[in-house]
Design an enzyme around this catalytic site. Sequence first.
Site, PDB file in Angstrom:
ATOM      1  N   HIS A  70     145.143  16.431 -26.888  1.00 58.89           N
ATOM      2  CA  HIS A  70     144.170  15.917 -27.474  1.00 58.89           C
ATOM      3  C   HIS A  70     144.654  16.383 -29.108  1.00 58.89           C
ATOM      4  CE1 HIS A  70     141.025  16.532 -24.673  1.00 58.89           C
ATOM      5  NE2 HIS A  70     140.567  15.188 -25.221  1.00 58.89           N
ATOM      6  N   HIS A  71     145.752  16.667 -29.456  1.00 56.73           N
ATOM      7  CA  HIS A  71     146.543  15.633 -30.608  1.00 56.73           C
ATOM      8  C   HIS A  71     146.615  14.641 -31.512  1.00 56.73           C
ATOM      9  CE1 HIS A  71     149.516  14.586 -28.802  1.00 56.73           C
ATOM     10  NE2 HIS A  71     150.632  14.513 -30.005  1.00 56.73           N
ATOM     11  N   LYS A  76     145.593   8.498 -23.489  1.00 54.57           N
ATOM     12  CA  LYS A  76     146.004   7.395 -22.667  1.00 54.57           C
ATOM     13  C   LYS A  76     146.906   7.184 -21.699  1.00 54.57           C
ATOM     14  CE  LYS A  76     146.192   2.664 -23.374  1.00 54.57           C
ATOM     15  NZ  LYS A  76     145.868   2.873 -22.400  1.00 54.57           N
ATOM     16  N   LYS A 100     155.983  11.342 -23.898  1.00 53.28           N
ATOM     17  CA  LYS A 100     155.613   9.601 -23.572  1.00 53.28           C
ATOM     18  C   LYS A 100     155.415   8.943 -24.777  1.00 53.28           C
ATOM     19  CE  LYS A 100     155.776   7.941 -19.233  1.00 53.28           C
ATOM     20  NZ  LYS A 100     155.099   7.384 -18.613  1.00 53.28           N
ATOM     21  N   LYS A 112     145.830  10.771 -17.527  1.00 50.48           N
ATOM     22  CA  LYS A 112     145.982   9.850 -16.613  1.00 50.48           C
ATOM     23  C   LYS A 112     144.961   9.740 -15.692  1.00 50.48           C
ATOM     24  CE  LYS A 112     149.803   7.176 -15.041  1.00 50.48           C
ATOM     25  NZ  LYS A 112     150.563   6.728 -15.668  1.00 50.48           N
ATOM     26  N   SER A 369     150.671  -1.625 -24.598  1.00 51.77           N
ATOM     27  CA  SER A 369     149.185  -1.514 -24.632  1.00 51.77           C
ATOM     28  C   SER A 369     148.639  -0.385 -26.174  1.00 51.77           C
ATOM     29  CB  SER A 369     148.641   0.049 -23.127  1.00 51.77           C
ATOM     30  OG  SER A 369     148.855  -0.800 -21.624  1.00 51.77           O
TER      31      SER A 369
HETATM   32  P1  NAD Z   1     153.212  -0.923  -8.044  1.00 53.73           P
HETATM   33  O1  NAD Z   1     152.244  -0.553  -7.270  1.00 53.73           O
HETATM   34  O2  NAD Z   1     152.825  -2.456  -8.256  1.00 53.73           O
HETATM   35  O3  NAD Z   1     154.374  -0.995  -7.029  1.00 53.73           O
HETATM   36  C1  NAD Z   1     154.903   0.224  -5.907  1.00 53.73           C
HETATM   37  C2  NAD Z   1     155.987  -0.474  -5.619  1.00 53.73           C
HETATM   38  O4  NAD Z   1     156.881   0.495  -4.709  1.00 53.73           O
HETATM   39  C3  NAD Z   1     155.151  -0.854  -4.292  1.00 53.73           C
HETATM   40  O5  NAD Z   1     155.677  -2.393  -4.135  1.00 53.73           O
HETATM   41  C4  NAD Z   1     155.576   0.118  -3.119  1.00 53.73           C
HETATM   42  O6  NAD Z   1     155.955  -0.510  -2.320  1.00 53.73           O
HETATM   43  C5  NAD Z   1     156.680   0.429  -3.216  1.00 53.73           C
HETATM   44  N1  NAD Z   1     157.247   1.998  -2.617  1.00 53.73           N
HETATM   45  C6  NAD Z   1     156.282   3.315  -2.078  1.00 53.73           C
HETATM   46  N2  NAD Z   1     156.958   4.052  -1.608  1.00 53.73           N
HETATM   47  C7  NAD Z   1     158.037   3.644  -2.090  1.00 53.73           C
HETATM   48  C8  NAD Z   1     159.145   4.208  -0.785  1.00 53.73           C
HETATM   49  N3  NAD Z   1     159.714   5.089  -0.226  1.00 53.73           N
HETATM   50  N4  NAD Z   1     160.690   3.051  -1.277  1.00 53.73           N
HETATM   51  C9  NAD Z   1     160.561   1.787  -1.707  1.00 53.73           C
HETATM   52  N5  NAD Z   1     159.747   1.456  -2.518  1.00 53.73           N
HETATM   53  C10 NAD Z   1     158.231   2.181  -1.837  1.00 53.73           C
HETATM   54  O7  NAD Z   1     153.387   0.588  -9.058  1.00 53.73           O
HETATM   55  P2  NAD Z   1     154.578   0.187  -9.863  1.00 53.73           P
HETATM   56  O8  NAD Z   1     153.097   0.251 -11.386  1.00 53.73           O
HETATM   57  O9  NAD Z   1     154.920  -0.755 -10.325  1.00 53.73           O
HETATM   58  O10 NAD Z   1     154.154   1.774 -10.626  1.00 53.73           O
HETATM   59  C11 NAD Z   1     155.173   2.375 -10.309  1.00 53.73           C
HETATM   60  C12 NAD Z   1     155.531   3.723 -10.587  1.00 53.73           C
HETATM   61  O11 NAD Z   1     156.082   3.732 -11.795  1.00 53.73           O
HETATM   62  C13 NAD Z   1     154.787   4.258 -10.457  1.00 53.73           C
HETATM   63  O12 NAD Z   1     155.717   5.951 -10.730  1.00 53.73           O
HETATM   64  C14 NAD Z   1     154.273   4.352 -11.906  1.00 53.73           C
HETATM   65  O13 NAD Z   1     153.735   5.573 -12.535  1.00 53.73           O
HETATM   66  C15 NAD Z   1     155.303   3.986 -13.297  1.00 53.73           C
HETATM   67  N6  NAD Z   1     154.379   3.423 -13.913  1.00 53.73           N
HETATM   68  C16 NAD Z   1     154.368   2.429 -14.376  1.00 53.73           C
HETATM   69  C17 NAD Z   1     153.760   1.708 -15.475  1.00 53.73           C
HETATM   70  C18 NAD Z   1     153.070   0.571 -15.109  1.00 53.73           C
HETATM   71  O14 NAD Z   1     152.496  -0.592 -15.962  1.00 53.73           O
HETATM   72  N7  NAD Z   1     152.826  -0.290 -14.520  1.00 53.73           N
HETATM   73  C19 NAD Z   1     154.017   2.476 -17.015  1.00 53.73           C
HETATM   74  C20 NAD Z   1     154.544   3.405 -16.797  1.00 53.73           C
HETATM   75  C21 NAD Z   1     155.231   4.526 -15.317  1.00 53.73           C
END
Ligand code: NAD
Length: 478
Positions: A70-71, A76, A100, A112, A369
């Site tokens: 909470h700094h 978010k 981040k 989260k 965001s």
């Molecule tokens: P998403 O659900 O849209 O997509 C994830 C994809 O990974 C899916 O298509 C899934 O089938 C695939 N997948 C799962 N296991 C797999 C494997 N073993 N091998 C290959 N593919 C596999 O999720 P996302 O929003 O793209 O998030 C992905 C990562 O990015 C997460 O770690 C999330 O925390 C991080 N992230 C997302 C955002 C965002 O804005 N969505 C922002 C920062 C970080």
Amino acid sequence: MPNNKLVANQELHFFGDVCKNFDYAAQFTQHDSGLLDQIKSCNSVYRFRFPIRKGNHFEVIDAWRVEHSHHQSPTKGGIRYSEMVNEDEVMALAALMTYKCAIVNVPFGGAKGGIKINPQNYTLSELENITRRYTVELIKKNFIGPSIDVPAPDYGSGEREMGWIADTYATMNPGQLDAMGAVTGKPIALHGIAGRREATGRGVALAIRECVTIAEDMQKLGLTAGIAGKKVIVQGMGNVGYHSAKFLSEFGALIVGLCEFEGALYNADGLDVEAVFQHRKATGSILGYAGAKKEYKNPMLGLEQPCDILVPAALENQITINNIKNIQAKIICEGANGPTTPEAEAVFYKNGGIIIPDMYANAGGVTVSYFEWLKNLSHVAFGRMSRRFEENSNLNLVNMVEGITGLSLTSMQRSSIIKGASELELVNSGLEDTMIRSYHEIRETLHHNPKIDTLRTAAFVGAINKIAVSYQNLGVWP
Ligand code: NAD
């Protein structure tokens, strides 16, 4: 949507790994150990359960919201919908959000959320019930609000879910003018912002482009400078993976490998990202795509094929001590959160590679965001007040220059000079600026202290220093 049965390593050490990285970096700072402890700890962990009706019986859903720091207010972070989600993971992801935000100078604390379900097992109306009930539970405990804690999409969730959250929050807070700022990643029609959907992937591509532009660093890796022709493998074709691959190929990189949970594709001459995406949409699998030269039923083999850059963009713990020796890439850029374990990272660096760390590489999502939240609080779209004025000024200038010089521009030249910036252009330019500046800030920290050995440690050092200053400014710490 992911098949969660096949994903994620269930060992509960993700938060421990984040803390290990933090502790290692903390030795390069000068802060009091109590302050470091405060920065590292998760401030609030809310674990709750609620029932939903499924068919003609009830099911109890496990859920979490963690506010790590909470700094800054609000906190978010995204909400993960996955049957593998657990408290350790949500705490780790919340902590990463704190660092981040500090790295990209976004004035939020980290948070989260997690809902322990496989979205594929629920109907649309069940998913809506779960999301709305989750939101109500957060409202009850004051764990959501435009100045308190602002969720966003993560693995397994997207604009649709954020729309349900916004509507639930607004309904429960009648008359609250800033209600739409209680969640980001909303559909554009529901006060979202242009460019948010693709922001994380665009940010990943910008991070890679910036990294490979520096000739001196590329020389050490035995690579030439520049993104053109760099061979890239991307794991995950969800939001982050698909957009990373799309923008990297637009920047001139060659996407040679794509991996999903059902298998992997490889073609040293390059794959057409959009065609693979459409093939998967039509058939339910990336396998069987005609443009691939090799196919692997085991998706992990896809990561081990020849390339310059590997982008894990699916889940954590994908690159471990067990497969790191087979990774052929020189650069790993972490699109996902926590895809590389600390042990694997040490081996990768020892073998002469570099890792662009998650806390910076995937910060494009939270950056945009932040822009969406600003838009919601100011109740006006970016560019709305200035666009026409800018265009008229530019038009006057062009007319004057043409009149004085006697030159006559083509209509294409005229319109490209005159045009005022749209919301999307402003968002993309703010994102590009953030990713470029932050990369150089991290790199400078790395070069400033010869004992700092990785970009991740440098990123942590910068983040810890900025958060410490916030605590000191709050008067919480002397
Ligand atoms: P998403 O659900 O849209 O997509 C994830 C994809 O990974 C899916 O298509 C899934 O089938 C695939 N997948 C799962 N296991 C797999 C494997 N073993 N091998 C290959 N593919 C596999 O999720 P996302 O929003 O793209 O998030 C992905 C990562 O990015 C997460 O770690 C999330 O925390 C991080 N992230 C997302 C955002 C965002 O804005 N969505 C922002 C920062 C970080």
